[in-house]
Write an enzyme that holds these catalytic residues in place. Structure first.
Site, PDB file in Angstrom:
ATOM      1  N   ASP A  43      -9.418 -16.108 -16.756  1.00  0.00           N
ATOM      2  CA  ASP A  43     -10.492 -16.725 -15.776  1.00  0.00           C
ATOM      3  C   ASP A  43     -11.284 -17.511 -15.794  1.00  0.00           C
ATOM      4  O   ASP A  43     -12.261 -17.547 -16.825  1.00  0.00           O
ATOM      5  CB  ASP A  43     -11.215 -16.092 -14.608  1.00  0.00           C
ATOM      6  CG  ASP A  43     -11.169 -15.492 -13.121  1.00  0.00           C
ATOM      7  OD1 ASP A  43     -11.076 -16.016 -12.083  1.00  0.00           O
ATOM      8  OD2 ASP A  43     -12.992 -15.493 -12.789  1.00  0.00           O
ATOM      9  N   ASP A  65       0.519  -1.052  -0.211  1.00  0.00           N
ATOM     10  CA  ASP A  65      -0.021  -0.156  -0.072  1.00  0.00           C
ATOM     11  C   ASP A  65       1.183   1.195   0.202  1.00  0.00           C
ATOM     12  O   ASP A  65       1.578   1.818   0.741  1.00  0.00           O
ATOM     13  CB  ASP A  65      -1.063   0.342   1.266  1.00  0.00           C
ATOM     14  CG  ASP A  65      -1.881   1.239   1.170  1.00  0.00           C
ATOM     15  OD1 ASP A  65      -1.859   1.656   0.523  1.00  0.00           O
ATOM     16  OD2 ASP A  65      -1.903   1.451   2.261  1.00  0.00           O
ATOM     17  N   ASP A  91      -1.496  -1.176  -3.537  1.00  0.00           N
ATOM     18  CA  ASP A  91      -1.817  -0.764  -5.050  1.00  0.00           C
ATOM     19  C   ASP A  91      -0.992  -0.483  -6.610  1.00  0.00           C
ATOM     20  O   ASP A  91      -0.137  -1.029  -5.578  1.00  0.00           O
ATOM     21  CB  ASP A  91      -2.383   0.873  -4.763  1.00  0.00           C
ATOM     22  CG  ASP A  91      -1.326   1.515  -3.671  1.00  0.00           C
ATOM     23  OD1 ASP A  91      -0.097   1.602  -3.992  1.00  0.00           O
ATOM     24  OD2 ASP A  91      -1.414   2.207  -2.244  1.00  0.00           O
ATOM     25  N   ASP A  95      -5.182 -10.075 -15.681  1.00  0.00           N
ATOM     26  CA  ASP A  95      -5.984 -11.410 -15.302  1.00  0.00           C
ATOM     27  C   ASP A  95      -6.903 -10.775 -16.304  1.00  0.00           C
ATOM     28  O   ASP A  95      -7.712  -9.765 -16.002  1.00  0.00           O
ATOM     29  CB  ASP A  95      -6.631 -11.519 -13.452  1.00  0.00           C
ATOM     30  CG  ASP A  95      -6.492 -12.500 -13.285  1.00  0.00           C
ATOM     31  OD1 ASP A  95      -7.436 -13.600 -14.206  1.00  0.00           O
ATOM     32  OD2 ASP A  95      -6.151 -12.372 -12.502  1.00  0.00           O
ATOM     33  N   HIS A 127      -4.450 -17.450  -5.604  1.00  0.00           N
ATOM     34  CA  HIS A 127      -5.151 -16.638  -4.275  1.00  0.00           C
ATOM     35  C   HIS A 127      -6.260 -17.738  -3.158  1.00  0.00           C
ATOM     36  O   HIS A 127      -7.142 -16.676  -2.869  1.00  0.00           O
ATOM     37  CB  HIS A 127      -5.658 -15.058  -5.145  1.00  0.00           C
ATOM     38  CG  HIS A 127      -5.768 -15.697  -5.852  1.00  0.00           C
ATOM     39  ND1 HIS A 127      -5.338 -16.109  -7.406  1.00  0.00           N
ATOM     40  CD2 HIS A 127      -7.387 -15.055  -6.546  1.00  0.00           C
ATOM     41  CE1 HIS A 127      -6.727 -16.053  -8.048  1.00  0.00           C
ATOM     42  NE2 HIS A 127      -8.010 -15.775  -7.569  1.00  0.00           N
ATOM     43  N   ASP A 128      -6.434 -18.336  -4.159  1.00  0.00           N
ATOM     44  CA  ASP A 128      -7.477 -19.267  -4.261  1.00  0.00           C
ATOM     45  C   ASP A 128      -7.061 -20.326  -3.193  1.00  0.00           C
ATOM     46  O   ASP A 128      -8.949 -21.030  -3.224  1.00  0.00           O
ATOM     47  CB  ASP A 128      -8.649 -19.801  -5.190  1.00  0.00           C
ATOM     48  CG  ASP A 128      -9.226 -18.866  -6.342  1.00  0.00           C
ATOM     49  OD1 ASP A 128      -9.564 -17.254  -5.743  1.00  0.00           O
ATOM     50  OD2 ASP A 128      -9.294 -18.735  -7.138  1.00  0.00           O
TER      51      ASP A 128
END
Ligand code: TEU
Ligand code: CA
Length: 557
Positions: free
Chosen positions: A202, A24, A32, A101, A332-333
């Site tokens: 995705d 961040d 970000d 992505d 991330h899953d």
């Protein structure tokens, strides 16, 4: 085997950034783009070739950016298009590449296309999405959403239902409409013209819906399975070949499909003829471990060697010479890989993280490193539903716990083991407040083990997990056998040792990994005279592998 087609994306190592949790730069608690740009040297020093960044497009964040409101705008929390352009040029300046992505099976319900579509059956955008009349006072069929509940949402205005294979805020696009394909392909071209280097696609295996028949209901399940109508269909392959022809073939890209499925599916998607994609992610060694349980991933299922090795080896054998593979354990899953497949206790965390790293960097296929994995970051182990942010947890809680079907304590135990939030806690940069991720309040708590596990300490420690990754990546860049060598499984009867060889011309790489926290007998490496390329132990014991020991030996004949 030397006739194998060489490609930069076969030789590369990919690093996945989950931007919300990476760095961040302005103290609002949310990672970000400027935060990413500020840490590019860290990735370059690690040896990374390609950065895949999870979605950074404008989004209301019902699913952290996997619900896109505007494909050509940057999420305001992440920065501006100028920040993006600067990030891309700084990545390229360092000789790295950027993969975006592509989330195009569905959009956000706030996407202008859906806002129009929802206005009624006469709207020109109506057919951008999948609208159907209900049946017998209920939805058009029995399909369940991946995130619990029905896959259909009734729109009060027209009385029709729209399809959403994920949350109701993620309506599925209607790829059967040529205007949808035009719009998606135009958007992809627009990003390619900006100079990006590829797409991670995705749930791309779900775009070709072939019918809307009821699906089979597994014992104990509440809804039918949409897969027979929507997954890996001929129609999906047709759309992908069209995408290849109209967009992908015009650029030099890395394309990776998030498809799940079997090796039969992968052989079509990722065929060496490059008619569709370069490679796909298999799910049989992670989500596949849960097959057969009514609650799906919500279970106590561990990751014993046999269950993990069988699918990994099947993908190695079935694909070699015919389709390119990916190798990954975390993203991330999924929960943190050291917590799931290794051991995150103080005693074994470093050594087991290094053993798992050895696996993903020496199997055949392009390795994907998920942020923080190179530090051995662990699960956060929340204990209360209120601590979770992920919509997947909250929807499952509603469906199973609030209805009284599953005990709350059981569910919390499953969540602590497998929830996606485990992998989404902020990156641990240093020993400062919030691990140096933010000066504000992080959107998801920082794991309190950051004093033990953080990038700064590991960069300064030549024996760290970080440096072990750096060495593995450097080996890939020096030894062709690691990229192009044929895979030969060994010791497939063992419950303790994962072993294999990689063979290219006169070179033989032998890998032996102890999957357990015990010293186990293994003579394989003793019999192998050769150069030790890497190991996670400074000394070895003849005839044994020490807990989580990894050994990689190179022979030249
Ligand atoms: O994930 C697709 C997917 O199949 C997941 O539901 C996965 O099975 C589950 O999260 C973990 O086992 C992709 C994205 O990677 C995920 O973050 C999104 O939520 C999802 O698609 C919808 O876009
Ligand atoms: Ca920020």
């Amino acid at each position: 085997m030397n006739s194998e087609k060489r490609a930069w994306w076969k030789e590369a190592v990919v690093y996945q950034i989950y931007p919300r949790s990476f760095a961040d730069s302005n103290g609002d608690g949310i990672g970000d783009l400027n935060g990413i740009t500020a840490h590019l040297d860290y990735l370059k020093n690690l040896g990374i070739d390609v950065i895949w960044v999870s979605p950074i497009y404008a989004s209301p964040n019902h699913d952290n950016g996997y619900d896109i409101a505007d494909y050509r705008a940057i999420m305001k929390e992440f920065g501006t298009m100028a920040d993006f352009d600067r990030m891309l040029s700084e990545i390229h300046l360092r000789g790295m590449k950027l993969v975006m992505d592509l989330v195009a099976n569905h959009t956000s319900d706030e996407n202008a296309w859906f806002v129009e579509s929802r206005k009624g059956p006469d709207n020109p955008y109506r057919d951008f999405y999948i609208w159907k009349d209900g049946k017998a006072g209920g939805p058009p069929n029995n399909w369940g959403s991946c995130f619990s509940g029905s896959a259909w949402e009734k729109d009060e205005k027209s009385g029709q239902y729209y399809l959403h294979l994920f949350t109701k805020e993620q309506p599925d696009l209607n790829w059967a409409n040529p205007k949808v394909r035009d719009a998606v392909f135009d958007m992809m071209t627009w990003w390619c013209e900006k100079g990006i280097d590829g797409f991670r696609m995705d749930v791309i295996g779900m775009i070709g819906k072939e019918n809307y028949d009821d699906g089979p209901v597994r014992p104990g399940a509440l809804y039918g399975d949409f897969a027979p109508s929507c997954q890996h269909t001929q129609t999906t392959h047709r759309y992908l070949r069209e995408m290849r022809e109209r967009v992908l073939s015009k650029y030099d890209l890395l394309t990776v499909g998030e498809t799940s499925g079997t090796t039969d599916n992968a052989l079509i998607y990722a065929n060496e003829d490059e008619s569709e994609l370069n490679m796909v992610f298999g799910f049989e060694h992670n989500d596949g471990l849960n097959d057969g349980t009514p609650l799906g991933k919500w279970s106590d299922h561990g990751a014993p060697l046999r269950d993990v090795r069988a699918p990994l080896n099947r993908w190695q054998m079935d694909l070699q010479g015919r389709a390119w593979n990916t190798v990954y354990l975390g993203n991330h899953d999924q929960p943190r890989q050291v917590s799931r497949y290794g051991c995150d206790s103080e005693l074994f965390r470093a050594v087991s993280a290094k053993m798992l790293a050895t696996l993903i960097h020496t199997l055949r296929g392009t390795p994907y490193v998920y942020q923080g994995e190179e530090l051995g970051m662990t699960n956060i182990y929340f204990t209360d539903i209120s601590q979770y942010q992920d919509v997947e947890n909250h929807n499952a809680w509603k469906q199973w716990v609030e209805s009284g079907l599953v005990d709350a304590q059981d569910m919390l135990r499953y969540f602590a083991r497998i929830s996606r939030d485990n992998a989404r806690t902020p990156m641990q940069w240093n020993r400062e407040k919030n691990a140096g991720f933010t000066t504000g309040t992080p959107w998801l708590p920082v794991n309190q083990n950051y004093l033990l596990i953080n990038a700064e300490d590991q960069v300064n420690d030549p024996d760290s997990i970080y440096h072990y990754y750096r060495r593995l990546i450097a080996l890939r860049h020096t030894h062709d056998v690691i990229v192009y060598g044929r895979f030969v499984p060994l010791m497939e009867d063992s419950d303790e040792v994962y072993a294999y060889q990689r063979i290219l011309d006169n070179q033989v790489l032998t890998v032996a990994l102890n999957w357990t926290d015990r010293k186990v007998p293994c003579a394989l490496i003793d019999e192998t005279e050769g150069e030790e390329l890497i190991s996670n132990y400074p000394t070895h014991q003849k005839g044994f592998l020490q807990p989580y020991e990894a050994r990689v030996i190179l022979n030249k004949n």
